[in-house]
Design a protein around this motif. Structure first.
Motif, PDB file in Angstrom:
ATOM      1  N   TRP A 172      64.111  71.412  77.857  1.00 41.39           N
ATOM      2  CA  TRP A 172      64.840  71.192  79.097  1.00 41.39           C
ATOM      3  C   TRP A 172      63.945  71.545  80.283  1.00 41.39           C
ATOM      4  O   TRP A 172      63.019  72.358  80.162  1.00 41.39           O
ATOM      5  N   ASP A 173      64.258  70.975  81.443  1.00 40.31           N
ATOM      6  CA  ASP A 173      63.458  71.245  82.642  1.00 40.31           C
ATOM      7  C   ASP A 173      63.754  72.625  83.216  1.00 40.31           C
ATOM      8  O   ASP A 173      62.856  73.293  83.734  1.00 40.31           O
ATOM      9  N   LYS A 174      65.005  73.044  83.132  1.00 45.71           N
ATOM     10  CA  LYS A 174      65.393  74.341  83.704  1.00 45.71           C
ATOM     11  C   LYS A 174      66.543  74.921  82.896  1.00 45.71           C
ATOM     12  O   LYS A 174      67.246  74.206  82.171  1.00 45.71           O
ATOM     13  N   VAL A 175      66.737  76.228  83.033  1.00 47.77           N
ATOM     14  CA  VAL A 175      67.727  76.914  82.207  1.00 47.77           C
ATOM     15  C   VAL A 175      69.140  76.428  82.510  1.00 47.77           C
ATOM     16  O   VAL A 175      70.014  76.457  81.627  1.00 47.77           O
ATOM     17  N   GLU A 176      69.379  75.957  83.723  1.00 45.60           N
ATOM     18  CA  GLU A 176      70.717  75.436  84.049  1.00 45.60           C
ATOM     19  C   GLU A 176      71.073  74.248  83.161  1.00 45.60           C
ATOM     20  O   GLU A 176      72.251  74.047  82.820  1.00 45.60           O
ATOM     21  N   LYS A 181      74.229  72.078  78.540  1.00 39.00           N
ATOM     22  CA  LYS A 181      74.303  71.644  77.144  1.00 39.00           C
ATOM     23  C   LYS A 181      75.232  72.550  76.353  1.00 39.00           C
ATOM     24  O   LYS A 181      75.994  72.080  75.485  1.00 39.00           O
ATOM     25  N   PHE A 182      75.185  73.844  76.633  1.00 37.12           N
ATOM     26  CA  PHE A 182      76.078  74.792  75.952  1.00 37.12           C
ATOM     27  C   PHE A 182      77.537  74.436  76.233  1.00 37.12           C
ATOM     28  O   PHE A 182      78.367  74.416  75.315  1.00 37.12           O
ATOM     29  N   ALA A 216      68.785  82.005  74.192  1.00 38.88           N
ATOM     30  CA  ALA A 216      68.106  83.279  73.946  1.00 38.88           C
ATOM     31  C   ALA A 216      66.610  83.141  74.185  1.00 38.88           C
ATOM     32  O   ALA A 216      65.969  84.018  74.777  1.00 38.88           O
ATOM     33  N   ARG A 217      66.035  82.019  73.751  1.00 39.44           N
ATOM     34  CA  ARG A 217      64.595  81.797  73.947  1.00 39.44           C
ATOM     35  C   ARG A 217      64.256  81.703  75.432  1.00 39.44           C
ATOM     36  O   ARG A 217      63.246  82.269  75.879  1.00 39.44           O
ATOM     37  N   TRP A 218      65.077  81.025  76.207  1.00 38.03           N
ATOM     38  CA  TRP A 218      64.817  80.901  77.643  1.00 38.03           C
ATOM     39  C   TRP A 218      64.846  82.252  78.339  1.00 38.03           C
ATOM     40  O   TRP A 218      64.117  82.480  79.305  1.00 38.03           O
TER      41      TRP A 218
END
Length: 270
Positions: A172-176, A181-182, A216-218
């Motif tokens: 993904w480009d950013k955590v948002e 997706k979540f 979690a990885r992000w």
């Protein structure tokens, strides 16, 4: 020179005795009924359990229990080899020789003329030789990811697959976007629970869990450590609830148990 047996000699003697004991347990004439009915597949849960118990003992630094748990794990190896030998597949000697040969092949900087001056160089050499042995195309990441899915516990496999895929740009480009997706997967899971088959429900639950691993990885969090911490907190609080009760837990209402739980949380937080 001392006449005392060497450590390696003692180990071989003890291992030979273990092999003989396992063979006797598997002897159709006078062996153990439980051991005789075991198959390689039926022993899988025990192998996994003993491996995790060994890891737990190592983490706790309990040398006595480390020795005991490694013994239980060794028993599983010897028992699997005994069953295989009975079927004419392979022997424990072949198992030992196979891993010895593999170690020599994959350490050319120790047993050959190659050079490796750092742990990273050793890992690169190991992986290259391993891929060549298995006939894998190192340019195809999918084959490596498939191996993780087959051989690792599901949560660990998710971490590996997510990290390796992200490293080559499948990200993904950013955590948002991950949070979006979540939310999407959560909605699909909720819909599946009310309208879909059990298989679809499990598929959507898996998708939801995989996105959580990515989150979690992000945030550079370890989901395995997080879940282990939750287990510890739950068990500590549950123990407090049990200690506070003077009759079986099933005799209490959900509201009463919740009240005990909240007291336990506050007590342990102090």
């Amino acid at each position: 020179m001392s006449d005392r047996p060497s450590p390696s000699s003692n180990a071989l003697t003890a291992l030979e005795q273990l092999i003989q004991v396992v063979a006797q347990l598997r002897d159709p004439q006078g062996g153990c009924p439980w051991d005789l009915e075991q198959t390689p597949e039926s022993l899988i849960p025990y192998m996994i359990e003993e491996a995790y118990e060994s890891v737990d003992a190592i983490r706790r630094g309990d040398s006595e229990h480390i020795s005991e748990e490694l013994g239980d794990l060794l028993l599983q190896v010897v028992l699997q080899a005994q069953i295989a030998q009975e079927a004419g597949d392979f022997s424990l000697a072949e198992v030992a020789q196979g891993i010895t040969d593999k170690l020599i092949r994959r350490h050319p900087h120790v047993f050959g003329d190659a050079q490796a001056n750092s742990p990273d160089e050793v890992r690169q050499t190991w992986q290259a030789i391993k891929a060549a042995e298995k006939g894998e195309d190192e340019s195809r990441l999918s084959s490596k990811l498939a191996r993780y899915a087959r051989t690792l516990p599901p949560l660990k496999a998710s971490q590996k697959i997510s990290k390796k895929a992200a490293a080559v740009g499948f990200e993904w480009d950013k955590v948002e976007d991950v949070w979006q997706k979540f939310e999407e997967e959560l909605g699909e899971f909720q819909e599946a629970i009310t309208q879909e088959s059990r298989q679809r429900q499990e598929e959507e639950l898996g998708d939801l869990l995989f996105v959580l691993v990515n989150l979690a990885r992000w945030y550079d969090l370890d989901p395995e450590a997080a879940l282990e911490g939750t287990h510890e907190r739950f068990l500590a609080r549950f123990s407090q609830v049990e200690a506070a009760c003077d009759r079986p837990l099933s005799d209490y209402s959900a509201e009463e148990l919740e009240a005990f739980w909240q007291v336990a949380k506050q007590k342990l937080a102090l």
